[in-house]
Design a protein around this motif. Structure first.
Motif, PDB file in Angstrom:
ATOM      1  N   LEU A 177      -4.340   5.512  13.214  1.00 42.85           N
ATOM      2  CA  LEU A 177      -4.231   4.031  12.669  1.00 42.85           C
ATOM      3  C   LEU A 177      -3.362   3.054  13.349  1.00 42.85           C
ATOM      4  CD1 LEU A 177      -3.242   5.218   8.991  1.00 42.85           C
ATOM      5  CD2 LEU A 177      -5.664   5.120   9.894  1.00 42.85           C
ATOM      6  N   SER A 178      -3.986   1.805  13.530  1.00 39.74           N
ATOM      7  CA  SER A 178      -3.487   0.992  14.111  1.00 39.74           C
ATOM      8  C   SER A 178      -3.520  -0.354  13.383  1.00 39.74           C
ATOM      9  CB  SER A 178      -4.161   0.623  15.453  1.00 39.74           C
ATOM     10  OG  SER A 178      -5.364  -0.128  15.446  1.00 39.74           O
ATOM     11  N   PHE A 179      -2.777  -1.359  13.272  1.00 38.60           N
ATOM     12  CA  PHE A 179      -2.469  -2.451  12.421  1.00 38.60           C
ATOM     13  C   PHE A 179      -2.445  -3.686  13.165  1.00 38.60           C
ATOM     14  CE2 PHE A 179      -1.191   1.322  10.276  1.00 38.60           C
ATOM     15  CZ  PHE A 179      -2.027   1.286   9.177  1.00 38.60           C
ATOM     16  N   ALA A 180      -3.198  -4.508  12.818  1.00 34.38           N
ATOM     17  CA  ALA A 180      -2.805  -6.205  13.523  1.00 34.38           C
ATOM     18  C   ALA A 180      -1.511  -6.621  12.789  1.00 34.38           C
ATOM     19  CB  ALA A 180      -4.070  -6.823  13.104  1.00 34.38           C
ATOM     20  N   GLY A 181      -1.117  -7.738  13.253  1.00 34.58           N
ATOM     21  CA  GLY A 181       0.129  -8.411  12.710  1.00 34.58           C
ATOM     22  C   GLY A 181      -0.211  -8.971  11.414  1.00 34.58           C
ATOM     23  N   GLY A 182       0.707  -9.207  10.453  1.00 35.74           N
ATOM     24  CA  GLY A 182       0.542  -9.775   9.160  1.00 35.74           C
ATOM     25  C   GLY A 182       1.844  -9.990   8.604  1.00 35.74           C
ATOM     26  N   SER A 183       1.805 -10.843   7.367  1.00 34.56           N
ATOM     27  CA  SER A 183       3.049 -11.041   6.654  1.00 34.56           C
ATOM     28  C   SER A 183       3.623  -9.945   5.980  1.00 34.56           C
ATOM     29  CB  SER A 183       2.807 -12.037   5.785  1.00 34.56           C
ATOM     30  OG  SER A 183       1.933 -11.752   4.733  1.00 34.56           O
ATOM     31  N   TYR A 184       2.941  -8.800   5.773  1.00 33.65           N
ATOM     32  CA  TYR A 184       3.375  -7.302   5.153  1.00 33.65           C
ATOM     33  C   TYR A 184       3.835  -6.439   6.341  1.00 33.65           C
ATOM     34  CZ  TYR A 184       1.488  -9.382   0.899  1.00 33.65           C
ATOM     35  OH  TYR A 184       1.118 -10.296  -0.193  1.00 33.65           O
ATOM     36  N   GLY A 185       3.194  -6.635   7.525  1.00 35.68           N
ATOM     37  CA  GLY A 185       3.677  -5.614   8.396  1.00 35.68           C
ATOM     38  C   GLY A 185       3.089  -4.474   8.393  1.00 35.68           C
ATOM     39  N   ALA A 186       3.312  -3.573   9.242  1.00 42.26           N
ATOM     40  CA  ALA A 186       2.579  -2.085   9.040  1.00 42.26           C
ATOM     41  C   ALA A 186       3.273  -1.240   8.209  1.00 42.26           C
ATOM     42  CB  ALA A 186       2.631  -1.622  10.593  1.00 42.26           C
ATOM     43  N   PRO A 187       2.634  -0.464   7.597  1.00 45.13           N
ATOM     44  CA  PRO A 187       3.086   0.551   6.381  1.00 45.13           C
ATOM     45  C   PRO A 187       3.919   1.755   7.537  1.00 45.13           C
ATOM     46  CG  PRO A 187       0.794   0.927   6.802  1.00 45.13           C
ATOM     47  CD  PRO A 187       1.052  -0.297   7.290  1.00 45.13           C
ATOM     48  N   LYS A 188       4.937   1.954   6.400  1.00 47.14           N
ATOM     49  CA  LYS A 188       5.697   3.238   7.012  1.00 47.14           C
ATOM     50  C   LYS A 188       5.182   4.552   6.938  1.00 47.14           C
ATOM     51  CE  LYS A 188       9.339   0.321   8.141  1.00 47.14           C
ATOM     52  NZ  LYS A 188       8.655  -1.001   7.573  1.00 47.14           N
ATOM     53  N   SER A 189       4.338   4.845   5.767  1.00 49.30           N
ATOM     54  CA  SER A 189       3.868   6.094   5.747  1.00 49.30           C
ATOM     55  C   SER A 189       2.597   5.812   4.552  1.00 49.30           C
ATOM     56  CB  SER A 189       4.895   7.030   4.643  1.00 49.30           C
ATOM     57  OG  SER A 189       4.848   6.366   3.590  1.00 49.30           O
ATOM     58  N   ILE A 190       1.784   6.769   4.835  1.00 43.92           N
ATOM     59  CA  ILE A 190       0.453   6.685   4.042  1.00 43.92           C
ATOM     60  C   ILE A 190       0.388   8.066   3.158  1.00 43.92           C
ATOM     61  CG2 ILE A 190      -0.621   5.352   5.624  1.00 43.92           C
ATOM     62  CD1 ILE A 190      -2.109   8.039   6.756  1.00 43.92           C
ATOM     63  N   THR A 191      -0.134   7.907   1.949  1.00 44.19           N
ATOM     64  CA  THR A 191      -0.628   8.874   1.089  1.00 44.19           C
ATOM     65  C   THR A 191      -1.862   9.282   1.343  1.00 44.19           C
ATOM     66  OG1 THR A 191       1.279   8.321  -0.487  1.00 44.19           O
ATOM     67  CG2 THR A 191      -0.359   9.800  -1.323  1.00 44.19           C
ATOM     68  N   VAL A 192      -2.317  10.644   1.504  1.00 46.86           N
ATOM     69  CA  VAL A 192      -3.737  11.006   1.647  1.00 46.86           C
ATOM     70  C   VAL A 192      -4.178  11.838   0.433  1.00 46.86           C
ATOM     71  CG1 VAL A 192      -5.209  12.433   3.151  1.00 46.86           C
ATOM     72  CG2 VAL A 192      -3.487  11.004   4.109  1.00 46.86           C
ATOM     73  N   LYS A 193      -5.306  11.412   0.049  1.00 47.51           N
ATOM     74  CA  LYS A 193      -5.966  12.318  -1.263  1.00 47.51           C
ATOM     75  C   LYS A 193      -7.334  12.683  -0.754  1.00 47.51           C
ATOM     76  CE  LYS A 193      -6.779  11.830  -6.229  1.00 47.51           C
ATOM     77  NZ  LYS A 193      -6.339  10.987  -7.332  1.00 47.51           N
ATOM     78  N   ARG A 194      -7.650  13.893  -0.730  1.00 41.19           N
ATOM     79  CA  ARG A 194      -8.833  14.462  -0.339  1.00 41.19           C
ATOM     80  C   ARG A 194     -10.034  14.922  -1.439  1.00 41.19           C
ATOM     81  NH1 ARG A 194      -7.995  15.757   4.880  1.00 41.19           N
ATOM     82  NH2 ARG A 194      -5.963  15.621   5.693  1.00 41.19           N
ATOM     83  N   LEU A 195     -11.160  14.616  -1.047  1.00 46.32           N
ATOM     84  CA  LEU A 195     -11.989  15.237  -1.961  1.00 46.32           C
ATOM     85  C   LEU A 195     -12.622  16.335  -1.161  1.00 46.32           C
ATOM     86  CD1 LEU A 195     -14.482  15.043  -3.929  1.00 46.32           C
ATOM     87  CD2 LEU A 195     -16.008  13.990  -2.270  1.00 46.32           C
ATOM     88  N   ASP A 196     -12.264  17.653  -1.719  1.00 45.86           N
ATOM     89  CA  ASP A 196     -12.389  19.029  -0.925  1.00 45.86           C
ATOM     90  C   ASP A 196     -13.612  19.404  -1.471  1.00 45.86           C
ATOM     91  OD1 ASP A 196     -11.366  20.956   0.470  1.00 45.86           O
ATOM     92  OD2 ASP A 196     -11.800  22.075  -1.490  1.00 45.86           O
ATOM     93  N   ILE A 197     -14.552  19.728  -0.506  1.00 46.29           N
ATOM     94  CA  ILE A 197     -16.054  20.378  -0.809  1.00 46.29           C
ATOM     95  C   ILE A 197     -16.255  21.459   0.039  1.00 46.29           C
ATOM     96  CG2 ILE A 197     -18.491  19.753  -0.370  1.00 46.29           C
ATOM     97  CD1 ILE A 197     -17.919  16.688  -0.588  1.00 46.29           C
TER      98      ILE A 197
END
Length: 249
Positions: A177-197
């Motif tokens: 993941l890459s993020f452009a600049g913005g007032s909120y800044g890049a997130p520190k972490s992400i939560t991943v939820k999966r559709l398991d098939i």
């Protein structure tokens, strides 16, 4: 590598252009006529299997990001492409033959697409969606902004993994993941939820974040399972899988 332009949703794929052309003539936000994944109630093993959940999710989000306000899916009693079977069936969905044991009402694989789309859009009413530019024709991605803040993303890997394939042959794609600049800044972490098939041609066995809707009353059952990942590490998405990424600022 997925790049998220902060606060600037935009359309960026040949598929979205094709969909805009297909829907040409509909006023902005007006839904198209009812549809299904294949004409003629579909042959067995197409719309009534798990892979159809990925097609439905991709179609819903692709339509949303070009301004379509709602989609009407063709449904009926015993139809193979139903999201749910609403009543007890006494004849086979596959060939119409009488069933020795009636089949109670139940959820079908495409139902999971509706659950995921609703969760990705969220309840606030100010969500905007942008299709992401991805250098892999088998992988689609959509970013969701609440106002100008990047909140979530859905990534779909439509490469089919079928029954009879060895578990070791199941391919995966690593997502950075890459993020452009913005007032909120890049997130520190992400939560991943999966559709398991388990397999693209399975009719049952799907779970969304560890939870199944294939219960007797269609209420969710199971223990929720999500993972928190450092943004810098990215994550893998397997063939025939979808993930919902939530950005933690």
């Amino acid at each position: 590598m997925l790049g998220f332009p902060a606060g600037k949703p935009r359309h960026a794929s040949l598929r979205s252009r094709a969909l805009r052309a297909k829907l040409l003539g509909f006023p902005s936000g007006q839904p198209p006529p009812q549809l299904a994944s294949l004409v003629g109630s579909t042959p067995p093993g197409v719309s009534n299997v798990a892979g159809a959940a990925l097609w439905t999710l991709d179609y819903l989000l692709s339509a949303a990001q070009v301004g379509i306000s709602r989609i009407f899916f063709h449904q009926g009693i015993g139809f193979k492409y139903n999201l749910i079977q609403p009543v007890t069936l006494t004849r086979s969905k596959v060939d119409g033959s009488p069933l020795q044991t009636p089949l109670p009402p139940h959820v079908q694989p495409q139902y999971y697409a509706a659950v995921i789309a609703a969760e990705a859009i969220g309840p606030k009413g100010n969500t905007r969606i942008s299709e992401l530019s991805i250098g892999d024709g088998r992988v689609a991605g959509y970013a969701f902004y609440e106002g100008s803040k990047l909140s979530r993303a859905v990534i779909i890997n439509s490469l089919a993994f079928f029954k009879g394939s060895s578990a070791g042959s199941r391919q995966s794609v690593h997502v950075n993941l890459s993020f452009a600049g913005g007032s909120y800044g890049a997130p520190k972490s992400i939560t991943v939820k999966r559709l398991d098939i388990p397999h693209a041609d399975d009719e049952t066995g799907l779970t969304w974040g560890g939870v199944t809707y294939e219960s007797a009353d269609a209420r969710p059952r199971g223990t929720a399972n999500v993972t928190t990942v450092n943004v810098a590490n990215g994550f893998d998405i397997r063939a025939t899988e979808a993930v919902l990424v939530t950005f933690n600022n």
